[in-house]
Write a protein that holds these residues in place. Sequence first.
Motif, PDB file in Angstrom:
ATOM      1  N   GLU A 157       0.739  -1.141   0.009  1.00  0.00           N
ATOM      2  CA  GLU A 157       0.028   0.136  -0.118  1.00  0.00           C
ATOM      3  C   GLU A 157       0.850   1.270  -0.061  1.00  0.00           C
ATOM      4  N   ASN A 158       1.921   1.009   0.729  1.00  0.00           N
ATOM      5  CA  ASN A 158       2.879   2.543   0.908  1.00  0.00           C
ATOM      6  C   ASN A 158       3.691   2.650   0.170  1.00  0.00           C
ATOM      7  N   TYR A 159       4.339   1.437  -0.613  1.00  0.00           N
ATOM      8  CA  TYR A 159       5.351   1.336  -1.547  1.00  0.00           C
ATOM      9  C   TYR A 159       5.100   1.178  -2.912  1.00  0.00           C
ATOM     10  N   LEU A 160       4.668  -0.134  -3.161  1.00  0.00           N
ATOM     11  CA  LEU A 160       4.584  -0.520  -4.681  1.00  0.00           C
ATOM     12  C   LEU A 160       3.323   0.089  -5.003  1.00  0.00           C
ATOM     13  N   LYS A 161       2.190   0.469  -4.734  1.00  0.00           N
ATOM     14  CA  LYS A 161       1.112   1.176  -5.094  1.00  0.00           C
ATOM     15  C   LYS A 161       1.565   2.678  -5.594  1.00  0.00           C
ATOM     16  N   PHE A 162       2.310   3.237  -4.659  1.00  0.00           N
ATOM     17  CA  PHE A 162       2.864   4.611  -4.915  1.00  0.00           C
ATOM     18  C   PHE A 162       4.010   4.593  -6.201  1.00  0.00           C
ATOM     19  N   TRP A 163       4.812   3.667  -5.970  1.00  0.00           N
ATOM     20  CA  TRP A 163       5.875   3.474  -6.934  1.00  0.00           C
ATOM     21  C   TRP A 163       5.286   3.474  -8.255  1.00  0.00           C
ATOM     22  N   LEU A 164       4.328   2.726  -8.312  1.00  0.00           N
ATOM     23  CA  LEU A 164       3.579   2.478  -9.537  1.00  0.00           C
ATOM     24  C   LEU A 164       3.151   3.739 -10.148  1.00  0.00           C
ATOM     25  N   LEU A 165       2.172   4.160  -9.513  1.00  0.00           N
ATOM     26  CA  LEU A 165       1.589   5.335  -9.907  1.00  0.00           C
ATOM     27  C   LEU A 165       2.437   6.747 -10.151  1.00  0.00           C
ATOM     28  N   ASP A 166       3.398   6.866  -9.029  1.00  0.00           N
ATOM     29  CA  ASP A 166       4.357   7.935  -9.508  1.00  0.00           C
ATOM     30  C   ASP A 166       5.086   7.649 -10.616  1.00  0.00           C
ATOM     31  N   HIS A 167       5.729   6.509 -10.881  1.00  0.00           N
ATOM     32  CA  HIS A 167       6.728   6.160 -12.002  1.00  0.00           C
ATOM     33  C   HIS A 167       5.846   6.338 -13.133  1.00  0.00           C
ATOM     34  N   ILE A 168       4.451   5.871 -13.444  1.00  0.00           N
ATOM     35  CA  ILE A 168       3.912   6.083 -14.387  1.00  0.00           C
ATOM     36  C   ILE A 168       3.506   7.468 -14.776  1.00  0.00           C
ATOM     37  N   GLN A 169       3.405   8.296 -13.936  1.00  0.00           N
ATOM     38  CA  GLN A 169       3.206   9.719 -14.088  1.00  0.00           C
ATOM     39  C   GLN A 169       4.247  10.418 -14.447  1.00  0.00           C
ATOM     40  N   HIS A 170       5.334  10.156 -13.616  1.00  0.00           N
ATOM     41  CA  HIS A 170       6.290  11.173 -13.901  1.00  0.00           C
ATOM     42  C   HIS A 170       7.794  10.606 -14.535  1.00  0.00           C
ATOM     43  N   VAL A 171       7.540   9.127 -14.708  1.00  0.00           N
ATOM     44  CA  VAL A 171       8.673   8.818 -15.393  1.00  0.00           C
ATOM     45  C   VAL A 171       8.464   8.185 -16.748  1.00  0.00           C
ATOM     46  N   ASP A 172       7.596   7.185 -16.681  1.00  0.00           N
ATOM     47  CA  ASP A 172       6.967   6.547 -17.908  1.00  0.00           C
ATOM     48  C   ASP A 172       6.365   7.490 -19.021  1.00  0.00           C
ATOM     49  N   LYS A 173       5.475   8.494 -18.481  1.00  0.00           N
ATOM     50  CA  LYS A 173       4.617   9.572 -19.448  1.00  0.00           C
ATOM     51  C   LYS A 173       5.799  10.245 -20.200  1.00  0.00           C
ATOM     52  N   PRO A 174       6.844  10.953 -19.636  1.00  0.00           N
ATOM     53  CA  PRO A 174       7.596  11.375 -20.536  1.00  0.00           C
ATOM     54  C   PRO A 174       8.396  10.638 -21.607  1.00  0.00           C
ATOM     55  N   LEU A 175       8.615   9.376 -21.008  1.00  0.00           N
ATOM     56  CA  LEU A 175       9.116   8.368 -22.012  1.00  0.00           C
ATOM     57  C   LEU A 175       8.247   8.144 -23.240  1.00  0.00           C
ATOM     58  N   GLY A 176       6.747   8.152 -22.875  1.00  0.00           N
ATOM     59  CA  GLY A 176       5.722   7.767 -23.773  1.00  0.00           C
ATOM     60  C   GLY A 176       5.699   8.980 -25.076  1.00  0.00           C
ATOM     61  N   LEU A 177       5.811  10.349 -24.446  1.00  0.00           N
ATOM     62  CA  LEU A 177       5.829  11.397 -25.128  1.00  0.00           C
ATOM     63  C   LEU A 177       7.061  11.534 -26.272  1.00  0.00           C
ATOM     64  N   GLU A 178       8.227  11.093 -25.813  1.00  0.00           N
ATOM     65  CA  GLU A 178       9.340  10.845 -26.573  1.00  0.00           C
ATOM     66  C   GLU A 178       9.104   9.871 -27.781  1.00  0.00           C
ATOM     67  N   LEU A 179       8.695   8.730 -27.116  1.00  0.00           N
ATOM     68  CA  LEU A 179       8.372   7.616 -28.255  1.00  0.00           C
ATOM     69  C   LEU A 179       7.399   8.269 -29.461  1.00  0.00           C
ATOM     70  N   LYS A 180       6.286   8.788 -29.042  1.00  0.00           N
ATOM     71  CA  LYS A 180       5.566   9.478 -30.079  1.00  0.00           C
ATOM     72  C   LYS A 180       6.102  10.363 -30.801  1.00  0.00           C
ATOM     73  N   LYS A 181       7.101  11.360 -30.300  1.00  0.00           N
ATOM     74  CA  LYS A 181       7.895  12.193 -31.135  1.00  0.00           C
ATOM     75  C   LYS A 181       8.561  11.427 -32.054  1.00  0.00           C
ATOM     76  N   SER A 182       9.125  10.413 -31.638  1.00  0.00           N
ATOM     77  CA  SER A 182      10.266   9.621 -32.442  1.00  0.00           C
ATOM     78  C   SER A 182       9.449   8.936 -33.502  1.00  0.00           C
ATOM     79  N   MET A 183       8.246   8.806 -33.528  1.00  0.00           N
ATOM     80  CA  MET A 183       7.262   8.110 -34.684  1.00  0.00           C
ATOM     81  C   MET A 183       6.814   8.975 -35.454  1.00  0.00           C
ATOM     82  N   ALA A 184       6.928  10.331 -35.134  1.00  0.00           N
ATOM     83  CA  ALA A 184       6.109  11.455 -35.983  1.00  0.00           C
ATOM     84  C   ALA A 184       7.213  11.553 -37.352  1.00  0.00           C
TER      85      ALA A 184
END
Length: 141
Positions: free
Chosen positions: A114-141
Amino acid sequence: MAENSPPPLIEWDDSLLVGETTIDEQHKLLAEQLNRLHASLVHHAQLEEVVALLKAVLQHIEIHFAYEERLMTSIGYKNMNSHLALHAHLLEDLRSVIRDVASRRYEELEEMLENYLKFWLLDHIQHVDKPLGLELKKSMA
Ligand SMILES: [Fe+2]
């Protein structure tokens, strides 16, 4: 609502999508696995079952991280090293939990979820994986 089912640990919603189909599917599956693990702890399932679920989480995360790593390599992602360091840290923590799971109380495991894995995942998705998602999109444009 089924009588004994606890509310899910993680409620998936589309604000968690990063825009790369496979990454998103893997994240969704990971959220489901963590919810299953959470339910097993709440119900004090047999230790073997908890361990099996933890190992399934680890295995899925390894596959998922390797996939992200391949994508980062393919686009020469500038934040790759710091991103990989975060992945490595999580894997280390998860492996150590599995190593000494037998000596831990269910409450302790639940708290870690509850206090680690859950927040790790949510935080990682929002702040680390989303910027990666944007770069991936750019690289395909
Ligand atoms: Fe990641």
